[in-house]
Each structure stands twice: as structure tokens, then as C-alpha cells.
Write a protein that holds these residues in place. Structure first.
Motif, PDB file in Angstrom:
ATOM      1  N   UNK A 196      -6.304  -1.597   1.627  1.00  0.00           N
ATOM      2  CA  UNK A 196      -6.758  -1.650   3.019  1.00  0.00           C
ATOM      3  C   UNK A 196      -7.813  -0.566   3.131  1.00  0.00           C
ATOM      4  N   UNK A 197      -9.012  -0.955   3.570  1.00  0.00           N
ATOM      5  CA  UNK A 197     -10.131  -0.024   3.682  1.00  0.00           C
ATOM      6  C   UNK A 197     -10.511   0.192   5.142  1.00  0.00           C
ATOM      7  N   UNK A 198     -10.953   1.401   5.436  1.00  0.00           N
ATOM      8  CA  UNK A 198     -11.526   1.686   6.746  1.00  0.00           C
ATOM      9  C   UNK A 198     -12.853   0.969   6.892  1.00  0.00           C
ATOM     10  N   UNK A 199     -13.384   0.980   8.108  1.00  0.00           N
ATOM     11  CA  UNK A 199     -14.664   0.348   8.383  1.00  0.00           C
ATOM     12  C   UNK A 199     -15.800   0.934   7.542  1.00  0.00           C
ATOM     13  N   UNK A 200     -15.685   2.201   7.167  1.00  0.00           N
ATOM     14  CA  UNK A 200     -16.724   2.839   6.355  1.00  0.00           C
ATOM     15  C   UNK A 200     -16.483   2.677   4.853  1.00  0.00           C
TER      16      UNK A 200
ATOM     17  N   UNK B 258      -7.609   3.411   3.163  1.00  0.00           N
ATOM     18  CA  UNK B 258      -6.426   3.710   3.975  1.00  0.00           C
ATOM     19  C   UNK B 258      -5.213   3.619   3.061  1.00  0.00           C
ATOM     20  N   UNK B 259      -5.165   2.551   2.274  1.00  0.00           N
ATOM     21  CA  UNK B 259      -3.997   2.279   1.446  1.00  0.00           C
ATOM     22  C   UNK B 259      -4.310   1.451   0.218  1.00  0.00           C
ATOM     23  N   UNK B 260      -3.557   1.702  -0.825  1.00  0.00           N
ATOM     24  CA  UNK B 260      -3.441   0.761  -1.939  1.00  0.00           C
ATOM     25  C   UNK B 260      -2.038   0.180  -1.801  1.00  0.00           C
ATOM     26  N   UNK B 261      -1.855  -1.075  -2.165  1.00  0.00           N
ATOM     27  CA  UNK B 261      -0.517  -1.653  -2.097  1.00  0.00           C
ATOM     28  C   UNK B 261      -0.257  -2.513  -3.332  1.00  0.00           C
ATOM     29  N   UNK B 262       1.014  -2.722  -3.617  1.00  0.00           N
ATOM     30  CA  UNK B 262       1.433  -3.483  -4.794  1.00  0.00           C
ATOM     31  C   UNK B 262       2.464  -4.531  -4.390  1.00  0.00           C
TER      32      UNK B 262
END
Length: 200
Positions: free
Chosen positions: A117-121, A125-129
Motif C-alpha cells: 500500500x503506497x501513499x499518494x507520493x 505505508x505497508x508491505x503485506x503477505x
């Protein structure tokens, strides 16, 4: 702007002359053209804005993935190097965050797949598995960020943001008992062909 208006008027004229058996389609096209004309006249839209914005987002994600996966790239095949993304405003700030998911053997195992999950820039925010797609939005919030339903190992888990992060492994989070709420939005629904595939 005059050129855009002339093109829109021409399309509107063509739509008006077509068979009257398809009023719904005609009304949708007419509404889109009228909306485009209104925004263009007000200086709020130009032709190509949508594709230009999407191109910028895709390029930003590609650059970020090349940094995040720098150590992995030598071990990856060409077929491993593609992603899907979906935009969703998680914190109601009128700026989309970007969900990036993978669907290859390099990123997926028996429990599910990985993603970000990436911020707008473009910042992470997160890596997930161990996630099965799609992801679903929840109606609840933890702080400023919306809670999410991740499916892992056949069960839905409710993920809440804590210390500016969502848990990275959904399978060890609270199991959701019951159905996913009807108002939940599907995110990264690429199994149904909703999202495009991009190489990096």
C-alpha cells in the motif's frame, strides 16, 4: 478548447442521429459529453487528463518497485515482473492511496500473495503477505485510516491501522465472523479483469 467543444458537439450530433432503440447508452454518452463540455468551458478538464494521470501513477509505482525489490530483481523472471494497482482514498483526504498486488509464483504461495500500500507520493505505508485478492474496505476507521478486510487462507481478517501501519501478515489478525458488508468496496479485483496488468 474550441477544438474540444467542436469534437464533443460532433459526437453529440452523431449520437442523436443513431437508432432510438438504445436510449440508455445514448443518455450515458450524452451525459459524459455534456459533463466534459461543462468542465472544459470552466477550465476544469482537458482531453487526456485521465490517461495522463494514470500514466504518472503507473510510472511512480514502477520506480518505487524497482527500489523496493532491488535485491529480488536478479532472481525474478520476466514473467514475475508485473503488477496490478488500484486507487482508493483510505483517509478521506481527497488523495488516493495505491494498492499494488502481484499474481506470480515469485510473490505468491499456498497462503496467498504479497503486495504494497503506497501513499499518494509513492512512499510505502505497508508491505503485506499471504493475501488473496480482492481486498475489501470496511465501514470503520482506526484513527484517520479506514479498516480493511484481507482474505488469507480462506478466511477474512479485519486489519486496523496502528502506529501508521496496517499489520503485514493478515493471517494472524482477527478473523471476521459474518459476511463482508454490502457497502464494502473491492480493491485489487484483478481476478475479474477489473484491473490492468503492468510490467516493471
Amino acid at each position: 478548447m474550441r477544438k474540444v467543444i467542436l469534437i464533443a458537439v460532433a459526437i453529440l450530433a452523431i449520437c442523436s442521429c443513431q437508432n432510438k432503440e438504445k436510449p440508455i447508452k445514448k443518455n450515458i454518452i450524452k451525459a459524459i459529453i455534456e459533463d466534459t463540455l461543462t468542465k472544459t468551458a470552466a477550465g476544469e478538464a482537458t482531453v487526456g487528463d485521465v490517461s495522463s494521470k494514470e500514466d504518472k501513477v503507473v510510472e511512480m509505482i514502477k520506480k518505487q518497485l524497482l527500489i523496493l525489490l532491488k535485491k529480488d530483481l536478479p532472481a525474478m523472471t520476466k514473467d514475475d515482473r508485473f503488477f496490478y494497482y488500484d486507487a482508493f482514498d483510505l483517509n478521506n483526504d481527497k488523495k488516493d492511496e495505491y494498492f499494488v498486488g502481484f499474481n506470480t509464483s515469485y510473490f505468491c504461495g499456498s497462503g496467498g500473495c504479497s503486495g504494497y500500500i503506497l501513499n499518494n507520493d509513492g512512499s510505502v505505508i505497508n508491505a503485506f503477505t499471504v493475501t488473496d485478492f480482492p481486498i475489501f474496505s470496511a465501514a470503520t476507521f482506526s484513527g484517520k485510516f479506514q479498516d480493511l478486510f484481507f482474505k488469507s487462507n480462506g478466511k477474512f481478517h479485519l486489519l486496523k491501522m496502528k502506529n501508521n501501519k496496517y499489520p503485514s501478515n493478515p493471517s494472524v489478525q482477527e478473523v471476521w465472523k459474518g459476511n463482508i458488508p454490502e457497502e464494502s468496496v473491492k480493491i485489487l479485483d484483478f481476478y475479474n479483469g477489473k484491473d490492468k496488468k503492468y510490467s516493471f
